[in-house]
Motif scaffolding. Structure first.
Motif, PDB file in Angstrom:
ATOM      1  N   PHE A 162       5.021  -3.628 -13.936  1.00 54.82           N
ATOM      2  CA  PHE A 162       5.986  -4.085 -14.946  1.00 54.82           C
ATOM      3  C   PHE A 162       7.087  -3.054 -15.184  1.00 54.82           C
ATOM      4  O   PHE A 162       8.052  -3.341 -15.892  1.00 54.82           O
ATOM      5  CB  PHE A 162       5.280  -4.375 -16.275  1.00 54.82           C
ATOM      6  N   GLU A 163       6.918  -1.867 -14.616  1.00 49.54           N
ATOM      7  CA  GLU A 163       7.861  -0.783 -14.857  1.00 49.54           C
ATOM      8  C   GLU A 163       8.775  -0.590 -13.647  1.00 49.54           C
ATOM      9  O   GLU A 163       8.306  -0.219 -12.560  1.00 49.54           O
ATOM     10  CB  GLU A 163       7.094   0.511 -15.143  1.00 49.54           C
ATOM     11  N   PRO A 164      10.079  -0.821 -13.790  1.00 48.25           N
ATOM     12  CA  PRO A 164      10.999  -0.656 -12.667  1.00 48.25           C
ATOM     13  C   PRO A 164      10.926   0.725 -12.019  1.00 48.25           C
ATOM     14  O   PRO A 164      11.040   0.845 -10.792  1.00 48.25           O
ATOM     15  CB  PRO A 164      12.372  -0.910 -13.301  1.00 48.25           C
ATOM     16  N   ASP A 165      10.732   1.766 -12.817  1.00 45.99           N
ATOM     17  CA  ASP A 165      10.674   3.120 -12.263  1.00 45.99           C
ATOM     18  C   ASP A 165       9.488   3.285 -11.312  1.00 45.99           C
ATOM     19  O   ASP A 165       9.572   4.016 -10.319  1.00 45.99           O
ATOM     20  CB  ASP A 165      10.588   4.158 -13.378  1.00 45.99           C
ATOM     21  N   TYR A 166       8.384   2.628 -11.625  1.00 41.91           N
ATOM     22  CA  TYR A 166       7.202   2.682 -10.761  1.00 41.91           C
ATOM     23  C   TYR A 166       7.497   2.010  -9.421  1.00 41.91           C
ATOM     24  O   TYR A 166       7.184   2.547  -8.353  1.00 41.91           O
ATOM     25  CB  TYR A 166       6.036   1.991 -11.459  1.00 41.91           C
ATOM     26  N   LEU A 167       8.124   0.851  -9.466  1.00 45.22           N
ATOM     27  CA  LEU A 167       8.468   0.137  -8.239  1.00 45.22           C
ATOM     28  C   LEU A 167       9.461   0.945  -7.400  1.00 45.22           C
ATOM     29  O   LEU A 167       9.345   1.027  -6.173  1.00 45.22           O
ATOM     30  CB  LEU A 167       9.046  -1.233  -8.576  1.00 45.22           C
ATOM     31  N   LEU A 168      10.420   1.556  -8.076  1.00 48.98           N
ATOM     32  CA  LEU A 168      11.419   2.359  -7.378  1.00 48.98           C
ATOM     33  C   LEU A 168      10.773   3.563  -6.699  1.00 48.98           C
ATOM     34  O   LEU A 168      11.095   3.895  -5.547  1.00 48.98           O
ATOM     35  CB  LEU A 168      12.500   2.810  -8.354  1.00 48.98           C
ATOM     36  N   ALA A 169       9.851   4.203  -7.392  1.00 50.53           N
ATOM     37  CA  ALA A 169       9.156   5.359  -6.811  1.00 50.53           C
ATOM     38  C   ALA A 169       8.355   4.938  -5.577  1.00 50.53           C
ATOM     39  O   ALA A 169       8.306   5.670  -4.578  1.00 50.53           O
ATOM     40  CB  ALA A 169       8.243   5.996  -7.848  1.00 50.53           C
ATOM     41  N   ASN A 170       7.734   3.763  -5.635  1.00 47.88           N
ATOM     42  CA  ASN A 170       6.999   3.273  -4.478  1.00 47.88           C
ATOM     43  C   ASN A 170       7.924   3.051  -3.282  1.00 47.88           C
ATOM     44  O   ASN A 170       7.587   3.389  -2.141  1.00 47.88           O
ATOM     45  CB  ASN A 170       6.291   1.958  -4.818  1.00 47.88           C
ATOM     46  N   MET A 171       9.076   2.463  -3.544  1.00 48.30           N
ATOM     47  CA  MET A 171      10.039   2.236  -2.457  1.00 48.30           C
ATOM     48  C   MET A 171      10.470   3.555  -1.827  1.00 48.30           C
ATOM     49  O   MET A 171      10.533   3.693  -0.602  1.00 48.30           O
ATOM     50  CB  MET A 171      11.275   1.514  -2.998  1.00 48.30           C
ATOM     51  N   ARG A 172      10.775   4.507  -2.653  1.00 46.68           N
ATOM     52  CA  ARG A 172      11.282   5.780  -2.146  1.00 46.68           C
ATOM     53  C   ARG A 172      10.212   6.578  -1.419  1.00 46.68           C
ATOM     54  O   ARG A 172      10.518   7.391  -0.553  1.00 46.68           O
ATOM     55  CB  ARG A 172      11.871   6.588  -3.301  1.00 46.68           C
ATOM     56  N   SER A 173       8.961   6.328  -1.755  1.00 52.86           N
ATOM     57  CA  SER A 173       7.871   7.028  -1.071  1.00 52.86           C
ATOM     58  C   SER A 173       7.709   6.543   0.356  1.00 52.86           C
ATOM     59  O   SER A 173       7.096   7.214   1.181  1.00 52.86           O
ATOM     60  CB  SER A 173       6.556   6.800  -1.815  1.00 52.86           C
ATOM     61  N   GLN A 174       8.226   5.352   0.639  1.00 55.86           N
ATOM     62  CA  GLN A 174       8.110   4.697   1.946  1.00 55.86           C
ATOM     63  C   GLN A 174       6.664   4.395   2.306  1.00 55.86           C
ATOM     64  O   GLN A 174       6.351   4.104   3.468  1.00 55.86           O
ATOM     65  CB  GLN A 174       8.788   5.523   3.041  1.00 55.86           C
ATOM     66  N   GLN A 175       5.780   4.467   1.322  1.00 57.81           N
ATOM     67  CA  GLN A 175       4.391   4.083   1.556  1.00 57.81           C
ATOM     68  C   GLN A 175       4.218   2.586   1.325  1.00 57.81           C
ATOM     69  O   GLN A 175       3.380   1.949   1.956  1.00 57.81           O
ATOM     70  CB  GLN A 175       3.452   4.852   0.619  1.00 57.81           C
ATOM     71  N   LEU A 176       5.008   2.033   0.416  1.00 61.61           N
ATOM     72  CA  LEU A 176       4.957   0.606   0.140  1.00 61.61           C
ATOM     73  C   LEU A 176       6.207  -0.085   0.662  1.00 61.61           C
ATOM     74  O   LEU A 176       7.325   0.368   0.418  1.00 61.61           O
ATOM     75  CB  LEU A 176       4.827   0.332  -1.370  1.00 61.61           C
ATOM     76  N   LEU A 177       5.988  -1.176   1.372  1.00 55.44           N
ATOM     77  CA  LEU A 177       7.075  -2.017   1.844  1.00 55.44           C
ATOM     78  C   LEU A 177       7.000  -3.331   1.087  1.00 55.44           C
ATOM     79  O   LEU A 177       5.995  -4.032   1.158  1.00 55.44           O
ATOM     80  CB  LEU A 177       6.954  -2.266   3.350  1.00 55.44           C
ATOM     81  N   TYR A 178       8.062  -3.647   0.335  1.00 57.02           N
ATOM     82  CA  TYR A 178       8.117  -4.896  -0.415  1.00 57.02           C
ATOM     83  C   TYR A 178       9.000  -5.897   0.319  1.00 57.02           C
ATOM     84  O   TYR A 178      10.101  -5.559   0.768  1.00 57.02           O
ATOM     85  CB  TYR A 178       8.721  -4.658  -1.803  1.00 57.02           C
ATOM     86  N   LYS A 179       8.525  -7.124   0.414  1.00 54.01           N
ATOM     87  CA  LYS A 179       9.329  -8.238   0.906  1.00 54.01           C
ATOM     88  C   LYS A 179       9.597  -9.193  -0.257  1.00 54.01           C
ATOM     89  O   LYS A 179       8.706  -9.445  -1.090  1.00 54.01           O
ATOM     90  CB  LYS A 179       8.587  -9.006   2.003  1.00 54.01           C
TER      91      LYS A 179
END
Length: 285
Positions: A162-179
């Protein structure tokens, strides 16, 4: 969901040479280090988790370490073939409170077997006729809309989606790929791949479809696109934890060739309470 995902580094601790993760939002402890696992230090971990008032301890460990866990009261709830770079993992659980070990539901298993004739070939992109929505990788500018969709669907969730910052951190880590699936500029579907590059496994996770657009194959398309990308990167073991009470999402994975390999009882806090999660696995040996 993989309880390693956390914003709080102090939730990680080493107890008698065993690294653990205190997953407070799901009231459980996860054992992360199995190399030094023995009866003595495992007993210490159990005692600390019990004192902390948690309900469950989980350990995904090589089958060779299973006897140590079983001897201390753990039970095997599932199996992930190929989880450790080709080596099988057992999913072991220790229930601190008897209440946590008892499922609130009974399952006839019918929906796990039906539609088996529709299974897709592993790791391929599947064409869906008359699919009218754009599918693409998520971008940093999408995180606000993604968090809103998660909030509209789930009242609680095992990780802070629910937290945009958490999702952004995941994207930048390149460990999570979101489609994402979009109609116009509106995000109507999300699916993610949480990649373990060391062990060459991937958790397919964070699946959400806007209720107004369900029944149109959106999750299927997102998963197929993710699988195609993962295949190109050389991943051989894909798995997911599906809410056992939700046949539709289970069927989406089963139709893509995932196999049911276990059920984790009261595993995580989702939609306002603890739920059982079906373990579904696709392994390309």
């Amino acid at each position: 969901m993989n309880p390693n995902k956390s914003k709080q580094s102090n939730d990680y601790q080493t107890i008698a040479d065993i690294k653990v993760y205190w997953d407070w939002s799901n009231q459980r402890l996860k054992i992360l280090d199995y190399y030094s696992l023995n009866n003595i230090n495992l007993l210490q971990v159990v005692e600390l988790a019990t004192t902390a008032g948690l309900g469950k301890i989980i350990a995904w460990a090589p089958i060779a370490k299973g006897n140590v866990l079983l001897s201390q009261g753990f039970e095997q709830e599932g199996l992930i073939p190929g989880f450790f770079a080709g080596q099988d993992a057992g999913c072991y659980s220790y229930y601190i409170t008897p209440r946590r070990s008892v499922s609130a539901h009974k399952y006839d298993g019918i929906y796990l077997a039906e539609d088996s004739h529709e299974v897709n070939q592993p790791f391929t992109r599947r064409a869906i006729a008359t699919f009218d929505y754009l599918v693409r990788d998520a971008r940093p500018s999408d995180v606000s809309d993604m968090s809103k969709l998660f909030s509209n669907i789930f009242s609680t969730y095992p990780t802070p989606v629910f937290e945009p910052d958490y999702l952004l951190a995941n994207m930048r880590s390149q460990q999570l790929l979101y489609k994402l699936a979009l109609t116009g500029n509106k995000v109507i579907g999300i699916a993610a791949a949480d990649m373990d590059g060391i062990n060459r496994n991937v958790e397919m996770t964070d699946c959400a479809t806007d209720p107004q657009y369900r029944g149109q194959g959106i999750l299927n398309r997102l998963l197929c696109d993710l699988e195609a990308d993962l295949y190109m990167q050389g991943f051989s073991c894909l798995y997911t934890l599906c809410r056992a009470t939700q046949p539709a999402v289970n069927k989406a994975f089963l139709r893509l060739g995932y196999n049911f390999t276990g059920r984790l009882i009261n595993n995580c806090n989702i939609c306002g309470g603890y739920e059982d999660m079906n373990l579904l696995v696709k392994h390309r040996a």
